[in-house]
Design an enzyme around this catalytic site. Structure first.
Site, short mmCIF file in Angstrom:
data_model
loop_
_atom_site.label_atom_id
_atom_site.label_comp_id
_atom_site.label_asym_id
_atom_site.label_seq_id
_atom_site.Cartn_x
_atom_site.Cartn_y
_atom_site.Cartn_z
CE1 TYR A 1 14.88 30.65 4.97
CE2 TYR A 1 15.13 28.30 4.53
CZ TYR A 1 14.83 29.59 4.09
OH TYR A 1 14.48 29.79 2.78
CE LYS B 1 -0.34 -0.21 5.06
NZ LYS B 1 -1.21 -0.60 6.18
C1 LIG Z 1 -0.40 -1.67 6.80
C2 LIG Z 1 -0.94 -2.93 7.35
C3 LIG Z 1 -0.08 -4.01 7.59
C4 LIG Z 1 1.44 -3.90 7.47
O1 LIG Z 1 1.93 -3.37 8.69
P1 LIG Z 1 3.50 -3.27 8.97
O2 LIG Z 1 3.58 -2.80 10.38
O3 LIG Z 1 4.04 -2.27 8.00
O4 LIG Z 1 4.06 -4.61 8.76
C5 LIG Z 1 -0.64 -5.20 7.98
N1 LIG Z 1 -1.98 -5.32 8.16
C6 LIG Z 1 -2.83 -4.30 7.97
C7 LIG Z 1 -4.28 -4.49 8.20
C8 LIG Z 1 -2.33 -3.07 7.56
O5 LIG Z 1 -3.18 -2.04 7.39
#
Ligand SMILES: *Cc1c(COP(=O)(O)O)cnc(C)c1O
EC number: 5.1.1.1
Length: 354
Positions: A253, A33
């Protein structure tokens, strides 16, 4: 051409995926994702497709991007559909679908897909974000079982505190899940990266590794399994300007850094518009031509400044690693009050080189 680059090591990605499978003994959905946490979802999925059991994304838009790129492996929508009419595409594109809410369950019951539907039924075992409460779960499950078009139901939940290895909450969530699924023969899926690496005794037919695929540890402390991960991304750029300043002169800055001695300052083509954290304090580690260095002065939009005083061989054109094998993203994130997830996802403007 501006020298900022994100180098992506696809061998390291495959190594980390295999580690997830090996340590869990389960099938693994590679979580890609958010454009594979900034690493490029299509390229990462292509690199894994020959061996991956499947992929997981946050929404149908992300799934369609993978399908359009020719990825045929199973793809799970981690939040299911956001509108009922997405079910048509879920059917046409052969996607797996989380059901986490009553309205989604109603929609699945009404659906008449052409192909059998695989549903991952989510339980809220204690994260309290989405999912059916344990006392509602069995009824939701029975309703799915009664749908002739739903041919497979995977029982899933998600951990809120698996990165805290001495916290009782994860065991409590497992117990809540187990008390309801007892007697059901379905496949189960609970573990994200910290769950996979830190909680070996949780029942798992499927695991869902995300951050660990990209080689960043989800833990604050050293951990024997997390230490076997290989960083996938190297964020690097070059020094584009050098100047010497006498003691007492400020840099950047707000004059956050003031030279306590004569300093040689290197300017690096990297800033917060690239996703580098603006909150990096003075002293934040970088690697300059393979040697440890540090940031001085505030990070600006397109540039940041480093101390070259003790690196006489470094100068114009020197290569600077902002994160990667020498500067772990999780270490940098901790210094900036963030997490590696956010550093990776914030990456923009920087071309990726595979
Ligand atoms: C994003 C997500 C994961 C992956 O989590 P990580 O901590 O990056 O391994 C697993 N399960 C769900 C439901 C998620 O939304």
């Amino acid at each position: 051409m501006r020298p900022a680059r994100a180098l992506i090591d696809l061998d390291a990605l495959r190594h980390n995926y295999r580690l997830a499978r090996e340590v869990s003994g389960a099938r693994a959905l590679a979580v890609v994702k958010a454009d594979a946490y900034g690493h490029g979802a299509v390229r990462c999925a292509q690199a894994l497709e020959a061996e991956a059991d499947g992929f997981a994304v946050a929404c149908i838009e992300e799934a369609l991007e993978l399908r359009e790129a020719g990825i045929r492996a199973p793809i799970l929508l981690l939040e299911g559909f956001f509108e009922e009419r997405e079910l048509e595409l879920i059917d046409a594109q052969d996607l797996w679908c989380v059901v986490h809410s009553a309205w989604q369950l109603d929609a699945v019951e009404r659906a008449r897909p052409r192909n059998p539907l695989t549903v991952w039924l989510k339980m809220d075992s204690g994260m309290h974000r989405v999912g059916f409460f344990p006392q509602e779960y069995r009824a939701a499950y029975e309703r799915l079982q009664a749908c002739p078009h739903v041919t497979k139901v995977v029982l899933m939940s998600h951990f809120a505190r698996a990165d805290e290895l001495d916290c009782a909450r994860t065991a409590e969530q497992v117990a809540a899940f187990e008390s309801v699924r007892a007697g059901l023969g379905n496949e189960v899926s609970l573990r994200n990266s910290p769950g996979i690496l830190g909680w070996p005794n949780v029942p798992s037919d499927w695991v869902r590794p995300g951050i660990m695929l990209y080689g960043a540890t989800p833990f604050e402390q050293a951990h024997p399994l997390a230490d076997q991960l290989r960083p996938v991304m190297t964020l690097q750029s070059k020094i584009i300007s050098v100047r010497e300043l006498p003691a007492g002169e400020p840099v950047g800055y707000g004059a956050r850094f003031v030279a306590g001695r004569p300093v040689r300052v290197g300017v690096v083509a990297m800033g917060y518009a690239d996703g580098y954290p603006r909150h990096a304090p003075d002293g934040t580690p970088v690697f300059i031509d393979g040697k440890p260095g540090r940031i001085i002065g505030r990070v600006s939009m397109d540039m940041l400044t480093v101390d070259l005083t003790d690196l006489p061989a470094a100068g114009l054109g020197s290569r600077v690693e902002l994160w990667g094998a020498n500067v772990p993203a999780s270490q940098l994130a901790a210094l900036c009050g963030s997490i590696p997830y956010q550093l990776f996802c914030n990456l923009k403007r920087v071309p990726r080189v595979y």
